[in-house]
Structure formats: C-alpha cells, structure tokens
Design an enzyme around this catalytic site. Structure first.
Site: not given
Length: 265
Positions: A54, A125, A169
């Site tokens: 990622d 973010e 999260l």
C-alpha cells in the site's frame, strides 16, 4: 465520480509501465513481468502497474496525480489492501476486465507559526499530531463556524473515504463507503471532551483547525507522507478537480473491500 465501473471503454491496455517497490520480491516480479509484457515509458503508457504494498500504491498515486492514467496494483508487499493478487499470466485480460474506482484526494493548506504557507494533497488523510510531551489544544471550524471550541488530544485527522480504513480506523474513526460524499473528522486519543468521537462531514465542507498555545504545545501537520511542523492553522478540503483511477479485479473492488471491513469481527 466516486463510483466503481467497468474499465472496458474500448481501452486496450497495450502499453504498460511497471513500477516496483525497492524490495527483492517486488523488483524480481517487475523483471519477470517486463520480460513478458515489455515496459513502456509512463508518458506513453495506457496503464501503470505498481508492484509492492500500500505504501508504494500511495507513492504511485501521488506521482501520477493529474496525469489521467489508471493505476493497477499487484501485491508484493505485506498488507496490500489497495492491491490485487499477484499473477504473472493473463495480465492484459485482467486489466481489460478490471473495475475502476475513482477517488478524490484531500487538499491541505497549512500555515506555520512563521506565517509560511504550504499546500499538499493526501489520498488517505491529513493529520495534526502533537510534537512534544504536551497534549495539543485545537479549535475546530467547519465552513467558518466554530464547531468545537477546544479539543485536548494527541491530535486530530481528516480522512477521505479511501483512507477511512487506514489511520482513521486505527483511531476509532468510522469506515466511510467509497462512494459516499463525506469526510471523517476524528480525534486522536482525546482527553477532553472525552466522549467526542468525531464527525462525518460533507465532502464539500471546509475544515479549519487552529492550534491553540502553539508555542507551548507545538503541532505538526501531515498529508499522507508530507509533513510541515510548528503549524498555526490547517485547512482541509476535498479537491474535486483531481480524480484518481484505481483498477481492481472483479469482486475485489475498493468498494467491496471497504464494505467487508465493516463486518469484520
């Protein structure tokens, strides 16, 4: 625009540009794929295939932001939430049948205590994080109105739907479906008010966070991997002028992965 659609719009994906993380596993995979499919320069490619995890996918999305070229990732890393399963064979067929997920990044404008301004995009973010042992004191504005007079915490973050399953999260923020026109505003280890869990905001909203007592309680702002320290205030908005296209195999779209995350025990 945040919808999953078939990528088959007459595109043939004949010209492929391969990128790899700087790990032996990823570089070996790239060498084998280049030997099988060739390797076109990114300026001429129909698609970029990113080999890694990622982290590499985020770097690739930033690298090609505004280039209007789809990105297809194959996992040669550890987590690989954004990646497809790695296989050497049948790549062009997989690309042709892949589904597109379009995402819009966040745009951060940060002003430091010296009055200097920096801007950056974030796929996941924008985070405000305390720089010292002192907790941060933050004031939160939404569309010019004070919504939280004082947040005492390790920090706060504004997440896109695509990033809602990442740091957001982990900070107990909500998972946001990819197609939802929302941003998540989430406190990080809040001390006061203890029961404030954050807010879901329109992706057309402007969030401004002011740092209180900035000399005593310094705060850094981070847009994905870009950091500016000693900030005085940070503004975050969804940048609807920029669209990023990710390709995923049928049944493994980002929408499906985010939905599955909401039902994990």
């Amino acid at each position: 625009m945040d919808k999953s659609v078939s990528s088959d719009h007459g595109r043939r994906f004949e010209r492929i540009n391969f990128l790899a993380a700087k790990t032996p596993e990823a570089e070996h995979a790239r060498a084998r794929l280049v030997g099988r499919y060739g390797d076109d320069h990114s300026d001429e490619a129909d698609v970029v295939v990113a080999l890694g995890g990622d982290g590499l996918m985020l770097q690739t999305l930033h690298q090609f932001m505004g280039r209007n070229i789809p990105i297809y990732g194959m996992n040669r890393g550890s987590v690989g939430f954004l990646m497809n399963e790695f296989r050497e064979t049948g790549l062009r067929k997989r690309l042709q049948s892949a589904r597109s997920s379009f995402i819009h990044p966040l745009r951060m404008t940060a002003v430091n205590r010296a009055g200097e301004t920096a801007t950056a995009h974030a796929i996941n973010e924008v985070s405000l994080l305390r720089q010292s042992a002192q907790a941060a004191k933050l004031r939160v504005y939404v569309d010019g109105h004070v919504r939280l007079e004082e947040l005492v915490a390790d920090g706060a973050l504004v997440s896109s739907p695509a990033g809602s399953t990442a740091y957001n999260l982990s900070a107990n923020g909500p998972i946001v479906p990819l197609g939802a026109p929302l941003m998540a505003l989430t406190p990080i280890s809040a001390f006061r008010p203890r029961r404030w869990r954050g807010a879901l905001l329109s992706d057309k909203a402007e969030v401004m966070i002011e740092v209180l007592e900035a000399d005593k309680r310094p705060v850094a702002a981070v847009a994905d991997h870009y950091e500016i320290r000693d900030v005085a205030r940070v503004t975050v908005m969804t940048d609807h002028s920029v669209g990023l296209e990710l390709l995923h195999d049928p049944g493994h779209s980002m929408e499906e992965r985010i939905l599955r995350e909401q039902f994990r025990p």
